[in-house]
Enzyme design. Structure first.
Site, short mmCIF file in Angstrom:
data_model
loop_
_atom_site.label_atom_id
_atom_site.label_comp_id
_atom_site.label_asym_id
_atom_site.label_seq_id
_atom_site.Cartn_x
_atom_site.Cartn_y
_atom_site.Cartn_z
N GLY A 51 33.72 27.86 39.58
CA GLY A 51 33.47 28.53 38.40
C GLY A 51 34.28 27.59 37.22
O GLY A 51 33.83 27.61 36.03
N GLU A 106 41.07 27.36 35.50
CA GLU A 106 40.44 28.40 36.03
C GLU A 106 39.38 29.09 35.15
O GLU A 106 39.60 28.78 33.99
CB GLU A 106 41.35 29.38 36.67
CG GLU A 106 40.84 30.69 37.20
CD GLU A 106 40.04 30.76 38.44
OE1 GLU A 106 39.20 29.82 38.32
OE2 GLU A 106 40.58 31.11 39.68
N ASP A 107 38.51 29.58 35.62
CA ASP A 107 37.33 30.31 34.79
C ASP A 107 38.17 31.80 34.26
O ASP A 107 37.89 32.08 33.15
CB ASP A 107 36.10 30.48 35.21
CG ASP A 107 36.00 30.98 36.87
OD1 ASP A 107 37.08 31.25 37.38
OD2 ASP A 107 34.85 31.03 37.57
N ASP A 110 41.54 37.69 37.24
CA ASP A 110 41.13 39.09 37.18
C ASP A 110 42.41 40.11 38.16
O ASP A 110 43.53 40.29 37.19
CB ASP A 110 39.83 39.25 38.16
CG ASP A 110 39.24 40.58 38.41
OD1 ASP A 110 39.14 41.28 37.24
OD2 ASP A 110 39.25 41.35 39.31
N LYS A 138 41.87 38.84 32.30
CA LYS A 138 41.78 40.21 32.29
C LYS A 138 42.90 40.86 32.54
O LYS A 138 42.95 41.41 33.74
CB LYS A 138 40.46 40.85 33.17
CG LYS A 138 39.23 40.18 32.88
CD LYS A 138 38.27 40.67 34.07
CE LYS A 138 36.80 40.27 34.06
NZ LYS A 138 36.09 40.64 35.36
N PHE A 159 32.72 43.18 34.27
CA PHE A 159 32.14 42.22 35.13
C PHE A 159 31.37 41.06 34.22
O PHE A 159 30.60 41.53 33.44
CB PHE A 159 31.19 42.84 36.23
CG PHE A 159 31.03 41.47 37.07
CD1 PHE A 159 31.95 40.97 38.15
CD2 PHE A 159 29.76 40.91 37.15
CE1 PHE A 159 31.51 39.96 38.96
CE2 PHE A 159 29.45 39.89 38.11
CZ PHE A 159 30.18 39.52 38.83
N ASP A 166 29.82 33.69 38.09
CA ASP A 166 28.71 34.19 38.84
C ASP A 166 28.45 35.41 39.35
O ASP A 166 29.43 36.20 39.35
CB ASP A 166 28.62 32.93 40.20
CG ASP A 166 29.74 33.62 41.19
OD1 ASP A 166 30.79 33.47 40.70
OD2 ASP A 166 29.33 33.80 42.24
N ARG A 172 25.71 30.98 36.69
CA ARG A 172 26.90 30.08 36.24
C ARG A 172 26.46 29.10 35.27
O ARG A 172 27.18 28.74 34.24
CB ARG A 172 27.40 29.08 37.43
CG ARG A 172 28.03 29.85 38.50
CD ARG A 172 28.75 28.83 39.49
NE ARG A 172 28.96 29.63 40.75
CZ ARG A 172 30.31 30.02 41.00
NH1 ARG A 172 31.10 30.17 40.27
NH2 ARG A 172 30.56 30.31 42.45
P1 IMP Z 1 41.41 37.33 41.06
O1 IMP Z 1 41.84 36.76 42.22
O2 IMP Z 1 40.96 38.89 41.29
O3 IMP Z 1 42.12 36.99 39.86
O4 IMP Z 1 39.87 36.58 41.01
C1 IMP Z 1 39.67 35.45 40.54
C2 IMP Z 1 38.25 34.85 40.88
O5 IMP Z 1 37.30 35.92 41.13
C3 IMP Z 1 37.61 34.08 39.81
O6 IMP Z 1 38.15 32.72 40.15
C4 IMP Z 1 36.12 34.36 39.86
O7 IMP Z 1 35.72 33.61 40.86
C5 IMP Z 1 36.26 35.81 40.31
N1 IMP Z 1 35.97 36.68 39.36
C6 IMP Z 1 36.96 37.48 38.48
N2 IMP Z 1 36.39 38.10 37.72
C7 IMP Z 1 35.05 37.93 37.60
C8 IMP Z 1 33.97 38.31 36.83
O8 IMP Z 1 33.96 38.91 35.81
N3 IMP Z 1 32.81 37.47 37.11
C9 IMP Z 1 32.58 37.00 38.20
N4 IMP Z 1 33.41 36.07 38.77
C10 IMP Z 1 34.76 37.04 38.61
MG MG Z 2 36.93 31.19 40.09
#
Ligand code: IMP
Ligand code: MG
Length: 190
Positions: A51, A106-107, A110, A138, A159, A166, A172
């Protein structure tokens, strides 16, 4: 404004906004590193694939400090729209991290579980300093206490797709960040 993909509900951040904000972040972060006393005068930029690619490219074009780059693949989502609890290293870094100043690119953050894991992992490999820049944050979604040092845009709990983000490895390549029509997406014939 770019043309809307049929799965897009709303374009939340357009390409011009992303470019402008990436440049601001790169300038601010370059200035931060210039103000530090880093022994080798170099920062290791670590992109989390896949991402990070579009944002990292925008960022690097404007990053004005000596750097080398490396990449890591983590998995946590399992391809759906809900975060999984178990971050795993799919592809590890080659670089020696001992004493390095690292900036993770990072993209989106979450739950925070992925970056919490990665950050601890880098410190366990004796990194001197680990900072994080994310295009999108977020903060309401956090399951662990984790704050990016810099973030481009804050968004609620939707989302998102596009600009690296993606749905099951697709979308993407959209030049903007958008919310999507989840019901339509689940039935979509590619
Ligand atoms: P976390 O571990 O929950 O913070 O998630 C991080 C990863 O989840 C990111 O690097 C993304 O690859 C994926 N992700 C989190 N939110 C989204 C979203 O809204 N759309 C797509 N991918 C997401
Ligand atoms: Mg990612």
């Amino acid at each position: 404004m770019s043309k809307k993909h049929p799965l897009v509900k709303e374009i939340l951040i357009d390409n011009d906004q992303i470019k402008k904000r990436s440049k601001e972040l790169a300038t601010e972060i370059s200035n931060h590193y210039k103000s530090q006393n880093i022994a080798d005068n170099t920062v290791l930029l670590v992109g989390l694939l896949k991402g990070c690619i579009p944002f990292m490219a925008e960022f690097m074009n404007n990053f004005d400090y000596e750097c080398d780059t490396d990449y890591m693949v983590m998995s946590s989502y399992g391809g759906g729209t809900k975060a999984g609890a178990n971050p795993k290293i799919v592809l590890d870094l080659n670089s020696d991290l001992k004493g390095r100043h690292i900036l993770i690119i990072e993209d989106v953050i979450d739950s925070g579980l992925t970056l919490d894991f990665v950050k601890r992992y880098f410190y366990s490999r004796e990194a001197a300093d680990v900072k994080i820049v994310t295009l999108i944050d977020k903060p309401k979604q956090r399951k662990v206490e984790l704050k990016p040092d810099w973030s481009g845009f804050e968004i609620g709990d939707e989302f998102l797709i596009g600009f690296g983000l993606d749905y099951q490895e697709r979308l993407r390549n959209l030049p903007y960040v958008a919310s999507c029509d989840i019901d339509k997406l689940k039935k979509w014939k590619w």
